[in-house]
Design a protein around this motif. Sequence first.
Motif, PDB file in Angstrom:
ATOM      1  N   SER A 146       0.812  -1.218   0.000  1.00 15.21           N
ATOM      2  CA  SER A 146       0.000   0.000   0.000  1.00 15.21           C
ATOM      3  C   SER A 146       0.843   1.266   0.000  1.00 15.21           C
ATOM      4  O   SER A 146       0.325   2.359   0.186  1.00 15.21           O
ATOM      5  CB  SER A 146      -0.924  -0.002   1.232  1.00 15.21           C
ATOM      6  N   SER A 147       2.153   1.126  -0.210  1.00 13.61           N
ATOM      7  CA  SER A 147       3.054   2.274  -0.163  1.00 13.61           C
ATOM      8  C   SER A 147       2.877   3.175  -1.383  1.00 13.61           C
ATOM      9  O   SER A 147       2.382   2.745  -2.426  1.00 13.61           O
ATOM     10  CB  SER A 147       4.512   1.805  -0.086  1.00 13.61           C
ATOM     11  N   ASP A 148       3.309   4.417  -1.247  1.00 17.40           N
ATOM     12  CA  ASP A 148       3.246   5.375  -2.354  1.00 17.40           C
ATOM     13  C   ASP A 148       4.156   4.926  -3.494  1.00 17.40           C
ATOM     14  O   ASP A 148       5.231   4.345  -3.269  1.00 17.40           O
ATOM     15  CB  ASP A 148       3.704   6.760  -1.899  1.00 17.40           C
ATOM     16  N   LEU A 149       3.734   5.222  -4.723  1.00 18.13           N
ATOM     17  CA  LEU A 149       4.575   4.994  -5.900  1.00 18.13           C
ATOM     18  C   LEU A 149       5.425   6.241  -6.108  1.00 18.13           C
ATOM     19  O   LEU A 149       4.899   7.318  -6.407  1.00 18.13           O
ATOM     20  CB  LEU A 149       3.700   4.727  -7.131  1.00 18.13           C
ATOM     21  N   VAL A 150       6.742   6.111  -5.955  1.00 18.44           N
ATOM     22  CA  VAL A 150       7.599   7.297  -5.936  1.00 18.44           C
ATOM     23  C   VAL A 150       8.295   7.580  -7.262  1.00 18.44           C
ATOM     24  O   VAL A 150       8.737   8.709  -7.498  1.00 18.44           O
ATOM     25  CB  VAL A 150       8.648   7.213  -4.808  1.00 18.44           C
ATOM     26  N   ASP A 151       8.412   6.577  -8.160  1.00 16.96           N
ATOM     27  CA  ASP A 151       9.046   6.845  -9.454  1.00 16.96           C
ATOM     28  C   ASP A 151       8.774   5.693 -10.408  1.00 16.96           C
ATOM     29  O   ASP A 151       8.364   4.597 -10.000  1.00 16.96           O
ATOM     30  CB  ASP A 151      10.555   7.049  -9.304  1.00 16.96           C
ATOM     31  N   VAL A 152       8.995   5.955 -11.708  1.00 13.60           N
ATOM     32  CA  VAL A 152       8.810   4.973 -12.771  1.00 13.60           C
ATOM     33  C   VAL A 152      10.066   4.971 -13.639  1.00 13.60           C
ATOM     34  O   VAL A 152      10.551   6.039 -14.044  1.00 13.60           O
ATOM     35  CB  VAL A 152       7.568   5.299 -13.627  1.00 13.60           C
ATOM     36  N   TYR A 153      10.593   3.777 -13.941  1.00 16.69           N
ATOM     37  CA  TYR A 153      11.840   3.640 -14.674  1.00 16.69           C
ATOM     38  C   TYR A 153      11.638   2.816 -15.938  1.00 16.69           C
ATOM     39  O   TYR A 153      10.764   1.947 -16.004  1.00 16.69           O
ATOM     40  CB  TYR A 153      12.897   2.952 -13.808  1.00 16.69           C
ATOM     41  N   GLU A 154      12.481   3.070 -16.934  1.00 16.74           N
ATOM     42  CA  GLU A 154      12.518   2.228 -18.110  1.00 16.74           C
ATOM     43  C   GLU A 154      13.339   0.984 -17.816  1.00 16.74           C
ATOM     44  O   GLU A 154      14.025   0.887 -16.793  1.00 16.74           O
ATOM     45  CB  GLU A 154      13.088   3.009 -19.303  1.00 16.74           C
TER      46      GLU A 154
ATOM     47  N   LEU B 288       8.659   2.497  -3.015  1.00 18.58           N
ATOM     48  CA  LEU B 288       8.083   1.660  -4.065  1.00 18.58           C
ATOM     49  C   LEU B 288       8.251   2.353  -5.413  1.00 18.58           C
ATOM     50  O   LEU B 288       7.836   3.500  -5.588  1.00 18.58           O
ATOM     51  CB  LEU B 288       6.604   1.414  -3.800  1.00 18.58           C
ATOM     52  N   VAL B 289       8.876   1.657  -6.368  1.00 13.11           N
ATOM     53  CA  VAL B 289       9.045   2.180  -7.714  1.00 13.11           C
ATOM     54  C   VAL B 289       8.523   1.149  -8.710  1.00 13.11           C
ATOM     55  O   VAL B 289       8.268  -0.004  -8.375  1.00 13.11           O
ATOM     56  CB  VAL B 289      10.522   2.515  -8.022  1.00 13.11           C
ATOM     57  N   PHE B 290       8.377   1.601  -9.947  1.00 11.60           N
ATOM     58  CA  PHE B 290       7.945   0.695 -11.013  1.00 11.60           C
ATOM     59  C   PHE B 290       8.987   0.723 -12.117  1.00 11.60           C
ATOM     60  O   PHE B 290       9.498   1.792 -12.475  1.00 11.60           O
ATOM     61  CB  PHE B 290       6.591   1.119 -11.587  1.00 11.60           C
ATOM     62  N   MET B 291       9.316  -0.466 -12.663  1.00 13.97           N
ATOM     63  CA  MET B 291      10.196  -0.572 -13.823  1.00 13.97           C
ATOM     64  C   MET B 291       9.451  -1.256 -14.953  1.00 13.97           C
ATOM     65  O   MET B 291       8.868  -2.325 -14.779  1.00 13.97           O
ATOM     66  CB  MET B 291      11.476  -1.360 -13.492  1.00 13.97           C
ATOM     67  N   ASP B 292       9.477  -0.661 -16.127  1.00  8.57           N
ATOM     68  CA  ASP B 292       8.811  -1.211 -17.306  1.00  8.57           C
ATOM     69  C   ASP B 292       9.552  -2.442 -17.798  1.00  8.57           C
ATOM     70  O   ASP B 292      10.721  -2.355 -18.202  1.00  8.57           O
ATOM     71  CB  ASP B 292       8.760  -0.134 -18.393  1.00  8.57           C
ATOM     72  N   THR B 293       8.901  -3.594 -17.759  1.00  9.95           N
ATOM     73  CA  THR B 293       9.483  -4.836 -18.257  1.00  9.95           C
ATOM     74  C   THR B 293       8.376  -5.701 -18.848  1.00  9.95           C
ATOM     75  O   THR B 293       7.194  -5.493 -18.556  1.00  9.95           O
ATOM     76  CB  THR B 293      10.160  -5.666 -17.138  1.00  9.95           C
TER      77      THR B 293
END
Length: 518
Positions: free
Chosen positions: A387-395, A405-410
């Motif tokens: 439930s943590s905040d999404l702080v960034d998105v990466y390629e 918590l971050v997201f990486m596009d894969t």
Amino acid sequence: MQLITKTGGENIANAVIRLNPLDDVLIARQPLPKGLELAIEGLVALDAIPSGHKIATRAIDAGQPLRRYGQIIGFASQPIKAGEHVHVHNLAMGDFSRDYAFGVDARGIGHPTRDTFMGIVRPDGRVATRNYVGILTSVNCSATVAKAIADHFRRDINPQALEDFPNVDGVVALTHSFGCAVDPGGEALAMLRRTLGGYAIHPNFASVLMIGLGCETNQIADLLAAQGLEKGEFLRAFTIQGTGGTSKTIASGIAQVKSLLADANRVQREPVSARHLIIGLQCGGSDGYSGITANPALGNAVDRLVAAGGTAILSETPEIYGAEHLLTRRAVSREVGEKLIQRIHWWEAYCQRMNAELNNNPSAGNKAGGLTTILEKSLGAVAKAGSSDLVDVYEYAETVRAHGLVFMDTPGYDPISATGQVAGGANLIAFTTGRGSAYGCAPAPSIKLATNTRLWETQEEDMDVNCGGIADGSMTIEERGEYIYRMMLRIASGERSKSEQHGYGQNEFVPWQIGAIT
């Protein structure tokens, strides 16, 4: 989550699970025979329902949406009666609008906890969870040489090779099938170089050899320059052609590794903050229990890690499709949320260009386990993010610098996805599975979480954690989340996971290749 613990005509404990009051389906806790009365729900099973599959709670007209987790998982492709089995024969994909509501559920991060693990601190301050010597290849043509060098130091083949170096976890060769016949200025080669560059500086490598053929498109000098790297004592690079052939290159590589082992062995573990832990989140071989047990338990562990200042990387973009709005609501800014949606749009265009559909995922095994559409799979998959905040998105394979918590596009294919995460800096992988995936990820250790007790009992030699008790009520998500988090700290401190004990990790290095081979 409500467990239906008693049935009408038969006494079957924990027969079905209701996940949300809005749901149009229940989940079978065990195989339900045709004709079984579920008295509490006022239902009779009109079909035999396999374990982990869905049974309709009400009559649904063709074209109407169905909900699980309180969210749309698809649309009825034909009329469905209350009590019928809901699956691929009567549930299909469909378009519907989603409210991205950027940041409305972001809550910020409180004062960090002071959890620690026993890490390896490199001279430049980077923190490792393992201590390998790595061998990377610029092109497939040098793969055989790289593997021959690493094989010389395998403890199961040559036990004496590392006998004097107990603090070295091993020598691993990470090879791939690309590196030539690609556009030298294109996205595909840039992505491969970004991946190799990330591994070259990964803290879990005490030192690295980079080996090429010599005439490939992916020239080592250009790769290093593109990634801002330079050759040195602990990043050595050479080619087969420059060394004088296969046997000479193998001999040179073995000699160079030997010269690096004494220094690699000097490391000592010391207490370090959990903020140095970067965990890649994976789910493979998912089933109908994944979003009920292992994924939310892992999500609970992620929240604990983030509270300690650590980082978790959610990935597998096709496997959040249809659930991305649950993440944008937690984005710390509109910019971060829109970066995620841009990656979703890229995948929609990519699939259209490749004459494919995002709904070719779930796999056959996922469907056999009870998952019907990618929407349903995605809603369970995002539970890994807690439930943590999404702080960034990466390629893909981009260096992860944020904490939280971050997201990486894969892609959704686990070896490719985890390869990108480790290139980005992940020093541990947490991998949930309901069907029984066998996987490891050198140089980062991998923890395997079973979604159901049956899998745990049949494949315990590959599983590190059983989350099946969440489904039958013998354990809670919070209890298992705490257990998983503490295991993360132990594995990061040097305890070996099941996949490490079996020697997984080298063959699972699979960079994403999106370009044309000419």
